[in-house]
Design an enzyme around this catalytic site. Structure first.
Site, PDB file in Angstrom:
ATOM      1  N   TYR A 142       0.826  -1.210   0.000  1.00  0.00           N
ATOM      2  CA  TYR A 142       0.000   0.000   0.000  1.00  0.00           C
ATOM      3  C   TYR A 142       0.862   1.263   0.000  1.00  0.00           C
ATOM      4  CZ  TYR A 142      -3.954  -3.043   1.274  1.00  0.00           C
ATOM      5  OH  TYR A 142      -4.912  -4.016   1.299  1.00  0.00           O
ATOM      6  N   LYS A 189       3.642 -15.162   2.743  1.00  0.00           N
ATOM      7  CA  LYS A 189       3.539 -15.963   1.514  1.00  0.00           C
ATOM      8  C   LYS A 189       4.976 -16.286   1.096  1.00  0.00           C
ATOM      9  CE  LYS A 189       0.990 -17.734  -1.801  1.00  0.00           C
ATOM     10  NZ  LYS A 189       0.099 -18.885  -1.573  1.00  0.00           N
ATOM     11  N   ASP A 221      -2.903 -17.974   2.415  1.00  0.00           N
ATOM     12  CA  ASP A 221      -4.090 -18.690   1.923  1.00  0.00           C
ATOM     13  C   ASP A 221      -4.575 -19.700   2.961  1.00  0.00           C
ATOM     14  OD1 ASP A 221      -1.611 -19.796   1.376  1.00  0.00           O
ATOM     15  OD2 ASP A 221      -2.200 -20.760  -0.484  1.00  0.00           O
ATOM     16  N   ASP A 245      -5.007  -6.456   6.315  1.00  0.00           N
ATOM     17  CA  ASP A 245      -6.227  -5.746   5.930  1.00  0.00           C
ATOM     18  C   ASP A 245      -7.329  -6.773   5.669  1.00  0.00           C
ATOM     19  OD1 ASP A 245      -7.982  -3.836   5.051  1.00  0.00           O
ATOM     20  OD2 ASP A 245      -6.956  -3.422   3.159  1.00  0.00           O
ATOM     21  N   ASP A 249     -10.491  -8.149   8.506  1.00  0.00           N
ATOM     22  CA  ASP A 249     -11.915  -8.047   8.151  1.00  0.00           C
ATOM     23  C   ASP A 249     -12.596  -9.408   8.217  1.00  0.00           C
ATOM     24  OD1 ASP A 249     -11.910  -5.346   7.825  1.00  0.00           O
ATOM     25  OD2 ASP A 249     -12.799  -5.381   5.818  1.00  0.00           O
TER      26      ASP A 249
END
Ligand code: NAD
Length: 354
Positions: A142, A189, A221, A245, A249
């Site tokens: 980001y 990852k 994942d 992020d 959520d």
């Protein structure tokens, strides 16, 4: 202990829920012999109306001079037509950047009496659930360069992390785990991304400073899958900005109660900004029906993570648990057989339980 708290009540239900949280803070101060001095400042839509800016410099200065910040929520339809950079929500980014807050703590707690609100099966939730997502907030993709080729036909976003950035967020996660169940699951990852390999190496090295805390690693994942398959195996989930992020959520949704979830954004020295994860709920503002518990629980986080007042933090959480074990509910968490009360009455019930 004497502490100064800057309060950004904000817009919509912000002022109503913040008022209840401040009642609880003041009661904790009296009960445990602390003095919490509160200074109200403007940010968001109300600041735009009063000053033309969503984050006046004076607000940032007061927040910087305080020991912690409590925020209600900002934004609302009145300001929705403003261009992106001038919208109330921009104040949140300004506060996070201006205060140097790089660590986001988002607990996802399913309180036993509210477990029916979770979309997961009761046997997966068990007697309740308590996961803390620790998300790096100022690095990663980001914050890297976002580039479009000259012909407009390709684009790239740069994901970068440095060792010091990973070290400081890892220490925050291990410190938080020490105040909880002493287990960190680091999410990356590393089978694909070089930033993730650096992340895993660094987190593993920092873990040696915390021999009392258990560490394991999940690929992102798999983490997304385990959060809904068997969330009870997780205590503290440590991860970088974008993965955090998404996972935070996901974690909040498995609780099913947006009005119950607090959050914290912290700096290395422990300074922090505390806020409910929900927004300003303009649809229910000014009606005395909003759930103040997420904001009250944000105060508990402030006491624990910025002021190190663990007993005081637990006193608030225990008071909330006691209220939830009784019949009182705000509308958003009401079920058959419970009694619906308003924002103020819910705040009063927590006070009485304290
Ligand atoms: P929201 O979280 O405000 O509301 C979503 C739904 O949840 C609404 O139906 C609302 O009534 C309900 N809800 C939220 N908090 C509640 C509470 N404490 N008690 C009972 N019900 C509650 O999200 P939204 O509607 O997408 O956004 C409304 C405004 O808030 C927008 O302007 C948005 O940009 C802003 N927003 C601000 C923040 C923040 O200040 N941190 C975060 C998210 C959204």
């Amino acid at each position: 202990m004497k502490k100064k708290i800057a309060v950004v009540a904000g817009d919509g239900i912000g002022p109503e829920i913040v008022a209840e949280a401040l009642k609880v803070l003041s009661a904790v101060g009296e009960k445990f012999g602390h003095e919490f001095e509160v200074e109200h400042v403007l940010a968001g839509g109300c600041a735009i109306d009063a000053t033309g800016e969503c984050l006046p410099q004076s607000t940032l200065d007061t927040c910087k001079a305080a020991d912690a910040v409590l925020l209600g929520a900002v934004g609302g339809p009145k300001w929705d037509t403003l261009p992106g950079a001038k919208r109330p929500e921009k104040a949140l980014l300004g506060l996070r950047a201006g205060l140097g807050l790089f660590c986001n703590l988002r607990p996802a707690t399913v309180w036993a009496p509210l477990k029916d609100a979770s979309p997961l099966k009761p046997e997966i939730i068990g007697e309740g659930l308590d996961v803390l997502v620790v998300r790096e907030l100022t690095g990663g993709i980001y914050f890297g360069d976002h580039i479009r080729s000259e012909d407009g036909q390709s684009a790239k976003d740069i994901m970068a992390y440095s060792v010091p950035e990973i070290e400081r967020i890892a220490r925050m996660a291990f410190d938080a785990a020490r105040k909880r169940n002493k287990k960190v699951t680091s999410v990356d990852k590393a089978n694909v991304l070089e930033t993730s390999r650096l992340w895993r190496e660094t987190v593993t090295r920092i873990a040696a400073e915390y021999p009392d805390v258990e560490l394991n690693h999940f690929y992102v994942d798999n983490a997304a899958m385990q959060l809904v398959r068997d969330p009870k195996q997780l205590d503290v989930v440590l991860t970088e900005n974008m993965f955090g992020d998404i996972l935070s959520d996901e974690a909040s949704q498995i609780t099913g109660s947006i009005g119950m979830l607090p959050s914290a954004s912290l700096r290395e020295d422990g300074f922090g900004m505390y806020e409910p994860i929900h927004g300003s709920a303009p649809d229910i503002a000014g009606k005395d029906i909003a759930n103040p518990l997420a904001t009250i629980l944000s105060i508990a986080m402030m006491l624990r993570y910025t002021f190190g007042l663990l007993e005081e933090a637990s006193a608030i959480e225990n008071a909330v648990a006691k209220v939830l074990n009784g019949p009182l509910r705000t509308g958003d968490i009401a079920t058959d057989g419970t009694t619906i009360v308003g924002t103020k009455a819910m705040g009063d019930a927590v006070l009485a339980a304290l």
